[in-house]
Motif scaffolding. Structure first.
Motif, PDB file in Angstrom:
ATOM      1  N   TRP A  66      49.220  -1.211 114.662  1.00 23.79           N
ATOM      2  CA  TRP A  66      49.404  -2.318 113.740  1.00 23.79           C
ATOM      3  C   TRP A  66      49.603  -1.755 112.335  1.00 23.79           C
ATOM      4  N   THR A  68      48.895  -2.215 108.765  1.00 23.07           N
ATOM      5  CA  THR A  68      47.934  -2.985 107.969  1.00 23.07           C
ATOM      6  C   THR A  68      48.524  -3.447 106.642  1.00 23.07           C
ATOM      7  N   GLU A  72      49.474  -6.926 109.537  1.00 16.18           N
ATOM      8  CA  GLU A  72      49.094  -6.508 110.892  1.00 16.18           C
ATOM      9  C   GLU A  72      50.266  -6.615 111.877  1.00 16.18           C
ATOM     10  N   GLU A  74      52.690  -5.743 114.664  1.00 15.22           N
ATOM     11  CA  GLU A  74      52.565  -4.842 115.810  1.00 15.22           C
ATOM     12  C   GLU A  74      53.673  -3.796 115.772  1.00 15.22           C
TER      13      GLU A  74
END
Length: 689
Positions: A66, A68, A72, A74
């Motif tokens: 992920w 950040t 988040e 993917e």
């Protein structure tokens, strides 16, 4: 995203757990195995949080992760380990890494994972890639085999056509990009059936004048003979690999285990099977000159086989439209009242004349309403309006005459549709109402209908049933008497609704990232879900295909209508999101309007862009085809509706009667009038150029 270990001596592809090459016996590169240099939950490069291991092999490991710093998002993070490699192995690992960066950095296609970033530390190279939800085609085929569920011909052809789409894209880059390792483990399949190519580690650019590849890389059984040093690989090498894959799908046998010839098909006797076998034999020719030369040509051949299969399956099922009415060719344009009288006279005359056959050369009545991104869909004929059929004809822009303005809504009008008789218009508004009113007088025919939320889209079937899609997620259908036939529900706002030509099925797209097909009773018969919101759902005129624009991929996608897991085609070329999609009445073309103010027209079968219309200066909200074909009317946030030739882009007229963005446009069934509406809360009816 599983990886393959390539032998640094002969280039053969080996299973990830092998230490020596099966082909030459040479020692394979260092296997990372369980020696992970990154662990679950670890933060790399200050932003990438790692999850489960997706695959191991060669010098590499792939992790789910992920980002950040991107809410988040993917990702799939590919890690190439340099520690413990010999000098030769380090060179090969670095070369693979650089090839993949070079290839992916230049690609933008919905079937190729996006490369978000790349970075390194002292012992590793890293690629940050789009995360593809699903499994490899290899795993999918193994699961189907274990369940004793054989692929049918339609599924095989659908996969072949999808792969043709992405290969054609790669092969038409400048210079062409040759994938060189097309096989099930390098293809990802999403739950909806969409295919992606992964692992561009041995892809290479075609070099004009080069006699052979600098390295012999490829997977036995799938790699073309020229990949082993006989000649430079070109597009035909990838088509050989696709032929080997189709052979595997057709026979159930791994091509690396076949010594010669094509094993018997598991679909023997099915329509189209013999033709596919012959095509595969052509693709697997040792001499590249004897193979199909381009992915586009192969797509045409596969589509021809699919049409044979569809025709055999659809016999007796496809609705045939009634014999078209014949209207007088002269319509008074001086006043709308005169047009009203004449339409009534022509309707009576057509009833009297409708008993006998009508020769096509005498038909001037345009049979049907056409597909809209946010309006109605009814099957149409295939004739071109007289005077518009020569695409290269020199045409000047005309001012267009307004006949009538309807102003009974209290907020922006989001969608309109004509009824098949050409007498009434259905209008849907942000004021939470749908109205059906006489196009000649403005008097209400039925309604108004009140809804819990804004009515985003309406569609009218040939049987007079009106469907509405609403902001609160409801989809409903109403008969001519104003009685509700059914009501269904999406989990998000409904963006568009469209009836199939037979009037038995309704399609809807929603902010919940789904497409749904409802039968006339309101039962959901099919559901398609994918990443990204869909807009502008549209049926092909024969109701065989269903299309919509994908907001995430910025493409238009079409599927087999009775099995939404089978992708038919992907149309690309826009630089931004499309909000409206429409098929030409003969099904030969498909058009989409875009946020970048352009409209693209494709050949619906080959995906070739035929026209890129750039007459608007703002987002194109809606478009519709002249019921007989040939011309397109497009509505834009620039406050205009423009009518132009679909193939040449020559403009016939611009309507400037609105003083705000125009959200919807619809051609009358006879092709003489256009209705448009938008933010100024009016529906305006005006003469077509």
């Amino acid at each position: 995203m599983l990886l393959t270990c390539f032998c640094s001596i002969c280039g053969a592809a080996n299973a990830e757990d092998k230490t020596r090459c099966f082909a030459c016996g040479g020692l394979l590169p260092f296997q990372s195995g369980g020696q992970k240099s990154a662990t679950h939950g670890m933060l790399l490069h200050g932003r990438y949080r790692l999850g489960a291991t997706l695959g191991l092999g060669g010098y590499s490991a792939v992790y789910r992760g992920w980002d950040t710093q991107e809410q988040e998002r993917e990702i799939a993070l590919k890690q190439i380990t340099l520690q413990g490699l010999s000098a030769e192995e380090t060179i090969e690992a670095t070369s693979t890494y650089n090839r993949e960066i070079e290839a992916l950095s230049s690609l933008n296609h919905s079937q190729v994972p996006r490369l978000y970033a790349h970075f390194s530390d002292s012992d590793h190279w890293y690629l940050v890639l789009e995360y593809i939800k699903g499994q490899t085609l290899e795993a999918f085929l193994s699961a189907r085999e274990a369940q004793h569920r054989l692929l049918n011909l339609e599924e095989i052809l659908g996969m072949g056509l999808q792969l043709c789409t992405v290969l054609e894209y790669l092969h038409t880059r400048h210079p062409p990009l040759i994938f060189r390792d097309l096989k099930p483990s390098n293809i990802m399949r999403t739950p909806s059936g969409k295919l992606y190519l992964i692992d561009f580690g041995i892809a290479r650019r075609y070099t004009l004048g080069q006699s052979r590849d600098t390295q012999s890389l490829g997977s036995p059984g799938y790699a073309a003979p020229e990949q082993y040093g006989r000649a430079q690989t070109d597009a035909r090498a990838d088509l050989y690999s696709l032929g080997a894959l189709l052979q595997q799908l057709l026979t159930g046998h791994d091509p690396s285990q076949l010594r010669q010839g094509l094993l018997p098909s598991r679909l023997n006797g099915q329509t189209g099977n013999a033709e596919l076998e012959a095509l595969i034999a052509c693709l697997l020719a040792v001499n590249p000159q004897q193979r199909t030369s381009t992915a586009s040509d192969l797509s045409h051949e596969l589509e021809g086989i699919r049409q044979l299969e569809i025709a055999a399956r659809q016999v007796g099922r496809i609705w045939q439209p009634p014999v078209p009415q014949t209207y007088s060719s002269s319509v008074a344009d001086a006043a709308f009242s005169a047009a009203q009288i004449q339409l009534q006279q022509m309707t009576a005359k057509s009833v009297a004349m409708g008993q006998g056959p009508i020769r096509r050369k005498h038909v001037t009545r345009r049979r049907v309403l056409l597909t809209l991104g946010a309006s109605a869909t009814i099957i149409g004929g295939g004739w071109w309006l007289s005077g518009l059929r020569v695409a290269s004809e020199s045409v000047t822009t005309n001012a267009l005459q307004k006949f009538y303005t309807y102003n009974q809504h209290n907020a922006s009008i989001l969608s309109i549709a004509w009824t098949l008789d050409g007498q009434s218009i259905v209008s849907a508004s942000q004021d939470r109402t749908m109205r059906i009113w006489n196009a000649l007088t403005g008097e209400d025919v039925s309604g108004p209908y009140t809804f819990p939320g804004a009515v985003n889209s309406v569609s009218s079937s040939f049987a007079g049933i009106v469907a509405a899609g609403c902001q609160d997620g409801t989809v409903s259908a109403w008969d001519a008497s104003g009685s509700k036939i059914f009501e269904g529900k999406h989990k998000g706002a409904v963006n568009s609704v469209a009836w199939a030509s037979d009037g038995m099925y309704l399609a809807s797209s929603s902010e919940d990232m789904s497409l749904r097909v409802w039968d006339i009773s309101g039962k959901t018969s099919l559901v398609h879900k994918e990443d990204g919101v869909y807009y502008g759902v549209a049926w092909s005129p024969n109701a065989v295909y269903l299309a919509a624009a994908n907001s995430l991929m910025k493409t238009v996608e079409s599927w087999i209508a009775n099995d939404l897991s089978i992708l038919y085609n992907t149309y690309s070329g826009h630089m931004d999101i499309s909000y409206t999609v429409a098929w030409s009445p003969d099904g030969q073309y498909i058009a989409a309007g875009c946020q970048d103010s352009s409209v693209l027209v494709w050949d619906s079968h080959t995906r070739t862009v035929l026209t890129s219309y750039i007459g608007h200066t703002a987002l194109v909200r809606a478009l519709c085809w002249l019921p007989g074909g040939g011309s397109i009317a497009s509505a834009s946030d620039d406050g205009t509706v423009q009518v132009w030739d679909a193939l040449s882009g020559s403009i016939y007229g611009t309507y400037t009667g609105h003083n705000a963005p125009v959200f919807t446009v619809a051609w009358s069934p006879d092709g003489h009038y256009l209705a448009s509406a938008g933010e100024d809360q009016t529906v305006q009816i005006w003469g077509a150029p």
